[in-house]
Enzyme design. Structure first.
Site, PDB file in Angstrom:
ATOM      1  N   GLY A 122      14.195  14.667 -69.907  1.00  0.00           N
ATOM      2  CA  GLY A 122      15.375  15.195 -69.415  1.00  0.00           C
ATOM      3  C   GLY A 122      16.514  14.300 -69.600  1.00  0.00           C
ATOM      4  O   GLY A 122      17.619  14.745 -69.914  1.00  0.00           O
ATOM      5  N   GLY A 153       3.704  14.059 -62.842  1.00  0.00           N
ATOM      6  CA  GLY A 153       4.323  14.827 -64.327  1.00  0.00           C
ATOM      7  C   GLY A 153       5.594  14.957 -64.043  1.00  0.00           C
ATOM      8  O   GLY A 153       6.355  15.337 -63.016  1.00  0.00           O
ATOM      9  N   GLU A 154       6.330  14.990 -65.239  1.00  0.00           N
ATOM     10  CA  GLU A 154       7.701  15.322 -65.149  1.00  0.00           C
ATOM     11  C   GLU A 154       8.095  16.821 -64.715  1.00  0.00           C
ATOM     12  O   GLU A 154       7.612  17.676 -65.053  1.00  0.00           O
ATOM     13  CB  GLU A 154       8.103  15.286 -66.584  1.00  0.00           C
ATOM     14  N   GLY A 155       8.795  16.876 -63.959  1.00  0.00           N
ATOM     15  CA  GLY A 155       9.294  18.158 -63.145  1.00  0.00           C
ATOM     16  C   GLY A 155       8.600  18.229 -61.866  1.00  0.00           C
ATOM     17  O   GLY A 155       9.451  19.043 -60.754  1.00  0.00           O
ATOM     18  N   ASP A 182      14.179  15.533 -64.390  1.00  0.00           N
ATOM     19  CA  ASP A 182      13.116  14.645 -63.623  1.00  0.00           C
ATOM     20  C   ASP A 182      12.079  14.163 -64.583  1.00  0.00           C
ATOM     21  O   ASP A 182      11.251  14.778 -65.002  1.00  0.00           O
ATOM     22  CB  ASP A 182      12.405  15.573 -62.697  1.00  0.00           C
TER      23      ASP A 182
END
Length: 663
Positions: free
Chosen positions: A532, A581-583, A528
């Site tokens: 990554g 945000g990433e994740g 995500d």
């Protein structure tokens, strides 16, 4: 000696590759050399073999001494152990030693223990030591039991000795390639990998480096040193490295209107485990052979969906989730993921890559996650997922020089691999890869440009400041930094380690290690965001199997993620365009993915295809009028009196209601 920076060295090579000549050249200027010959004498009538031995003897200087160990395989470890710090040993070769080890004359014997004793002797050697061994693992599997026994034993020996040595070289057609390069003279020593169960590299070794890059990244020691110790093979206590604690989230209550205040922050329970980082002696290099998901159960699970009692056309694009879970779990009826862990990688990128980022913002986000606050922590709590905040090295400005040293890249890859191993050992069924470092998107864009030939402006997302406004000036600074970094490295190799060192930095290198370790342990990963997917691009050159264990729930509207998904063959399932945000997007989509797996696992087969009826048949009520006839076994049926002034009948087919005159 001609090559410095090593104490023990393994030289591998094929037949007539020049491996022995190369090994002899490394010790040619030593005052004295003890040549340890391991090969048996052979058949006296085999003149060709005798000629090979004679050629080896003719190359040795007169000052060298020779010691034969063919009579006893265990003698080799004794010779190495007995050598002093002023001695130089050349062992040629381990193929002959394995031949003697497997000789029926020495059976029964514990071959595994003998190999372990040799590796321990190499690791503890005080002498300068060069070992030569044939590399036979690249050929076809032998068709005879004896041939297979030899190749298996030699492969195990080479791996054990390579783990114990400071450096490993492969000689092909007279050309030398360093599989485990020696540390250059004057540089900090490279961490020596240990055998399984042995001591890991010290924190100083893992964060050590050379030149200006190390000076720029020395502000953050990594990984963090622990306070415990583990014994090594000699009984000494060495410091180990403790992985970040695993936090278990609890769902915070949502305030009701009128209560005032803010939403509860939620507390984290005690860490679920604290696992010391023990080096496995792993060599992460291109062409690794890691497991693949099951080729058959995935299609079987998707075909099975067409037989379920589902109204409409079924699960749509979520069929991909069912097929992915089935292939990674190895069953046509996959289970929803229950034990989920989020790995939040925190490591900033200095220089132009982080233009427009508020100073200290990423560190605040990491602290917030540790405290159980913020979007990522809340979503993890809602999903019942554990959270592990991982500090990675700060990356130097890549427009000026390498983002990380080669040693730091190797340490980051192993660290990420160990994080995945820790999760697998704890029974984690799904990893979610997250990141919160400043400048991470620019580093990912540089990696995409280097690996996929992308134009940086086309894959670098817009910069949004703290006020939520688009900062075009900062975006241009980031584009210029990526352009300068690519220009600086235009003649550099494009191998995985080089890309991570020159452009990727600590977070992408650690994420790459996580993907490889998760693949090795058959743990699927939700990607995500740019870090990554950039790690997925790099992992292709190290182990092409890694991308098959990755699932991309959403592209998040990021152009770089879209491109990486196309190259990796990952189809985004959703188009939520969340920017938390990433994740966080992966966690937001996780309940939907779980629901699809729950339906696939629990719905019955449609009755028309042989499925059992799960409800009783519907019985239509009897029409009004004469009641049912009775038998001797049943009581007479008494029709109840109508309640109130019901309709009266006239003998006709229609009722007559009160107040209405019948004609």
């Amino acid at each position: 000696m001609s090559v410095d920076g090593w104490h023990t060295l393994l030289v591998l090579g094929g037949i007539r590759s020049g491996k022995s000549e190369f090994a002899e050249s490394l010790v040619a200027d030593a005052p004295t050399v003890r040549y340890v010959a391991t090969a048996p004498a052979g058949d006296p009538e085999d003149t060709e073999w005798a000629g090979r031995l004679a050629a080896h003897r003719a190359r040795r200087p007169g000052s060298w001494t020779t010691e034969e160990t063919a009579a006893d395989p265990g003698r080799l470890a004794e010779v190495i152990t007995a050598a002093g710090p002023n001695d130089t040993l050349l062992v040629d070769d381990l193929g002959g030693w394995v031949t003697v080890l497997l000789d029926p004359a020495h059976q029964p014997a514990d071959d595994t223990a003998t190999v372990a004793e040799l590796a321990a002797a190499v690791r503890a050697s005080q002498a300068r030591l060069v070992l030569v061994s044939p590399e036979v693992g690249l050929s076809l599997v032998p068709t005879t039991p004896l041939g297979r026994a030899f190749t298996d034993a030699l492969g195990a020996t080479n791996r054990a000795v390579a783990d114990a040595c400071d450096a490993v070289a492969l000689v092909v057609a007279g050309q030398t390639a360093w599989l485990k390069p020696p540390t250059p003279a004057g540089a900090a020593p490279t961490a020596r990998p240990a055998a399984p169960g042995g001591p890991g590299p010290s924190p100083a070794e893992q964060s050590a480096g050379t030149g200006t890059t190390e000076a720029r990244t020395a502000g953050r020691p990594w990984p963090q040193p622990g306070t415990t110790s583990v014994p090594d093979g000699g009984g000494r206590a060495l410091p180990d490295v403790v992985l970040p604690e695993v936090l278990t989230p609890t769902v915070a209550p949502v305030p009701t209107p009128g209560q005032g205040g803010t939403a509860g922050t939620g507390d984290w329970a005690a860490p679920t485990m604290a696992l010391p980082m023990i080096a496995t002696g792993l060599v992460i290099q291109p062409g690794m052979e890691l497991p693949m998901p099951d080729d058959y159960t995935g299609p079987q699970a998707v075909d099975r969906l067409a037989t379920l009692d589902v109204p409409g056309t079924g699960l749509g694009v979520l069929e991909q989730v069912v097929g992915f879970a089935a292939a990674t779990q190895g069953t046509a009826t996959p289970r929803p993921w229950e034990n989920v862990r989020v790995l939040l990688l925190h490591g900033d990128h200095e220089g132009g890559a982080s233009a427009g980022a508020a100073p200290g913002e990423s560190a605040r986000r990491a602290r917030q996650a540790r405290a159980g606050r913020g979007a990522l922590a809340r979503l993890a709590a809602e999903n019942g997922a554990s959270l592990q905040v991982v500090e990675v090295p700060t990356s130097a400005p890549f427009e000026d020089g390498p983002a990380l040293s080669a040693d730091q890249v190797e340490a980051a890859l192993r660290y990420g691999w160990r994080l995945a191993e820790q999760a697998a050992d704890a029974g984690v069924q799904l990893l979610v890869l997250a990141a919160c470092g400043a400048g991470a998107e620019a580093a990912a864009a540089a990696v995409l440009a280097a690996t996929a030939g992308a134009e940086p402006p086309a894959v670098l997302g817009r910069v949004v400041n703290e006020q939520g406004e688009i900062d075009d000036a900062a975006w241009m600074v980031r584009c210029a930094a990526v352009r300068d970094a690519l220009h600086r490295t235009r003649r550099s190799p494009r191998e995985a380690h080089d890309i991570l060192s020159e452009l990727g930095g600590g977070d992408i290198a650690t994420a790459t290690g996580v993907l490889l370790g998760a693949t090795a342990r058959r743990v699927p990963v939700l990607l995500d965001g740019p870090v990554g997917t950039a790690a997925g691009m790099v992992s292709r050159d190290l182990a092409g199997q890694a991308r098959h264990w990755c699932l991309l729930p959403d592209h998040g509207g990021r152009p770089g993620v879209r491109l990486a998904a196309d190259v990796l063959g990952l189809t985004p399932l959703l188009d939520l365009r969340l920017d938390l945000g990433e994740g966080a997007t992966a966690l937001a989509a996780l309940p939907l993915l779980r629901s699809a797996l729950t339906l696939a696992a629990t719905l019955p087969v449609h009755p028309s295809l042989g499925g059992g009826a799960d409800e009783p048949d519907f019985a239509e009520p009897e029409p009004a009028g004469p009641g049912p006839t009775t038998t001797a076994d049943e009581p007479d049926f008494t029709e109840p009196e109508p309640a109130g002034p019901g309709p009266t009948t006239t003998g006709a087919d229609e009722p007559v209601f009160p107040g209405r005159r019948a004609d």
